[in-house]
Enzyme design. Structure first.
Site, PDB file in Angstrom:
ATOM      1  N   GLU A 335       0.828  -1.196   0.000  1.00  0.00           N
ATOM      2  CA  GLU A 335       0.000   0.000   0.000  1.00  0.00           C
ATOM      3  C   GLU A 335       0.867   1.251   0.000  1.00  0.00           C
ATOM      4  O   GLU A 335       1.791   1.375   0.813  1.00  0.00           O
ATOM      5  CB  GLU A 335      -0.910   0.040   1.233  1.00  0.00           C
ATOM      6  CG  GLU A 335      -1.923  -1.083   1.307  1.00  0.00           C
ATOM      7  CD  GLU A 335      -2.792  -1.001   2.546  1.00  0.00           C
ATOM      8  OE1 GLU A 335      -3.773  -1.759   2.609  1.00  0.00           O
ATOM      9  OE2 GLU A 335      -2.498  -0.179   3.448  1.00  0.00           O
ATOM     10  N   CYS A 336       0.575   2.158  -0.895  1.00  0.00           N
ATOM     11  CA  CYS A 336       1.138   3.509  -0.897  1.00  0.00           C
ATOM     12  C   CYS A 336       2.672   3.482  -0.803  1.00  0.00           C
ATOM     13  O   CYS A 336       3.348   3.192  -1.778  1.00  0.00           O
ATOM     14  CB  CYS A 336       0.513   4.337   0.216  1.00  0.00           C
ATOM     15  SG  CYS A 336       0.566   6.115  -0.090  1.00  0.00           S
ATOM     16  N   GLY A 337       3.258   3.754   0.361  1.00  0.00           N
ATOM     17  CA  GLY A 337       4.711   3.744   0.481  1.00  0.00           C
ATOM     18  C   GLY A 337       5.318   2.397   0.161  1.00  0.00           C
ATOM     19  O   GLY A 337       6.390   2.309  -0.445  1.00  0.00           O
ATOM     20  N   GLY A 433      -0.720  -0.943  -4.821  1.00  0.00           N
ATOM     21  CA  GLY A 433      -1.115   0.354  -5.336  1.00  0.00           C
ATOM     22  C   GLY A 433      -1.193   1.376  -4.226  1.00  0.00           C
ATOM     23  O   GLY A 433      -0.823   1.119  -3.079  1.00  0.00           O
TER      24      GLY A 433
END
Length: 460
Positions: A335-337, A433
């Site tokens: 996720e993200c980072g 993502g």
């Protein structure tokens, strides 16, 4: 559910909610009370500050992610054996999804959990005008649940007169004031607050603030208010997810990245995985050289990889370990980072390119403003995630970085809006993502991941 509880809210962000909440948590703990704390909404950082105060994990309560029954279930479960539960609101009290609703607001949380709310009023530059400000918030909805106020940045000289006016003209309790305390300020950063570990002398500042609040707030009154919160019964038959009995669990070893670069995780997500039979093995992509042994899956949550970019790049052994594991079809959620780290390249805060794991083609790069943010509803274009049909999952995005290759396997739709976008790399072994997921919002997502891990374990 009979735990005493109250919610601290305000008219807007920047009104001092987090600092005052932390000070109250510290003061209550200094009295020897067992305190449970909660943050309204999807925020990661405020609960870290709560956790730093209490030494036990703070939780999130979010009525966009979960329905009323599930929200109350989580509040009950996470308040067991505590004397008082304290909730911190989000943004302004009535501010919710889409900018034009109160869905997922602090007001809605107070409503579904039957919790009395205390309005923190930033009094800077006001005196008599404080009264219509309070009156508007208290009466905007008949069921506002606002039962009292705390006056922030209030002059000790002016306070007695303002308190008298409020209680006589508005018939609302005043639970004290907070004077201006300049050396207890917490600075901001691009994702909100800095992390607790980065605040110089945080424990000293907090202790000082708690001592001040012990003298300027009516803590006994707040505790008494908390005891007025009504009881309710959580029907065990409607619990969103029962814990799997130990004898029925097929144990899994899931590697979870946890360090200064990867630290954005919901504690209820971790507990959810444990309840389903997962042993969580934490490791550091920044400091560790090797992955833990005998893993059945990987999770790379968000955080600040951009602040540790060169350290992550220099740790080539770890990057190669992760890449090799994923190439051999180890299941992964990123996720993200964590998603940024899986790229061939990702930029740091100085726009310098840093080598990533190399599973995702292209570069994750810094942008001058929020790229996509807020609540979303995510669905796979094929209907399948980890090879299973799971339906729509509520999620949240908040990032100043973007990617040349954000993924096109799912579609994210803004609730109450026609706006949406393609997102996520979704295969039978990977979901990666920018969206952040809360597993109680759609338990089938995490179940599908764990089923995939079980298959990998069998094959391995």
């Amino acid at each position: 559910m009979s735990i005493p509880r109250f919610l601290l809210t305000a008219g807007a962000s920047g009104s001092g909610k987090t600092l005052i909440t932390c000070g109250i948590l510290q003061a209550l703990q200094d009295r020897g009370l067992r305190v449970a704390s909660f943050k309204c909404g999807p925020d990661y950082i405020d609960p870290m500050f709560h956790t730093k105060v209490l030494g036990t994990r703070s939780r999130n309560l979010d009525t966009f992610f979960t329905d009323a029954d599930t929200t109350r279930y989580l509040l009950e479960r996470n308040s067991q054996d505590c004397d008082i539960a304290v909730m911190e609101g989000v943004m302004g009290y009535y501010d919710g999804v889409g900018g034009n609703t109160s869905k997922a607001s602090a007001y809605e949380l107070a409503k579904v959990t039957h919790t009395p709310a205390v309005l923190i009023v930033n009094c800077k530059g006001m005196s008599v005008s404080i009264l219509p400000y309070i009156k508007g918030f208290a009466e905007f909805r008949r069921d506002s649940n606002i039962r009292g106020v705390i006056l922030n940045q209030m002059s000790p000289m002016l306070y007695p007169r303002v308190k008298k006016m409020i209680e006589e003209e508005l018939d609302i309790a005043v639970y004290g004031y907070v004077p201006k305390v300049e050396d207890c300020v917490i600075e901001s950063r691009h994702l909100g607050l800095v992390l607790p570990e980065e605040v110089e002398g945080f424990r000293v500042k907090l202790k000082k603030l708690a001592e001040i609040l012990e003298n300027t707030l009516n803590l006994d009154g707040l505790l008494k208010l908390g005891k007025t919160a009504p009881e309710w019964t959580v029907d065990s038959g409607t619990e969103p997810l029962r814990v799997i009995p130990e004898k029925q669990k097929q144990h899994l070893r899931i590697g979870v990245a946890l360090d200064e670069a990867f630290c954005f995780m919901y504690e209820d997500n971790l507990q959810f995985l444990r309840d389903q039979g997962a042993e969580l093995v934490f490791f550091s992509p920044v400091h560790d050289t090797y992955l833990p042994k005998n893993l059945d899956g990987l999770i790379l949550y968000g955080g600040y990889p951009e602040l540790s970019g060169k350290q992550l790049e220099k740790n080539e052994q770890m990057r190669q370990e992760i890449k090799k594991a994923l190439e051999h079809r180890m299941p992964v959620m990123a996720e993200c980072g964590g998603f940024m780290y899986l790229h061939e390249w990702f930029e740091n805060m100085d726009h310098e390119r840093c080598k990533g794991v190399g599973i995702i083609e292209g570069t994750a790069y810094r942008t001058p403003k929020l790229s996509r943010f807020g609540y979303i509803e995510v669905q796979s274009k094929t209907g399948m995630i980890f090879g299973r049909e799971i339906g729509i999952s509520p999620a949240h995005e908040f990032h100043y970085f973007d990617s040349e290759n954000s993924g096109k396997d799912c579609f994210a739709k803004k609730p109450g809006s026609s706006r949406g976008w393609e997102c996520l790399h979704c295969t039978d072994t990977m979901l990666a993502g920018f969206p952040h997921f809360y597993y109680y919002g759609n338990p089938e997502l995490a179940k599908a991941y764990l089923d995939c891990c079980r298959e990998y374990q069998t094959q391995r």
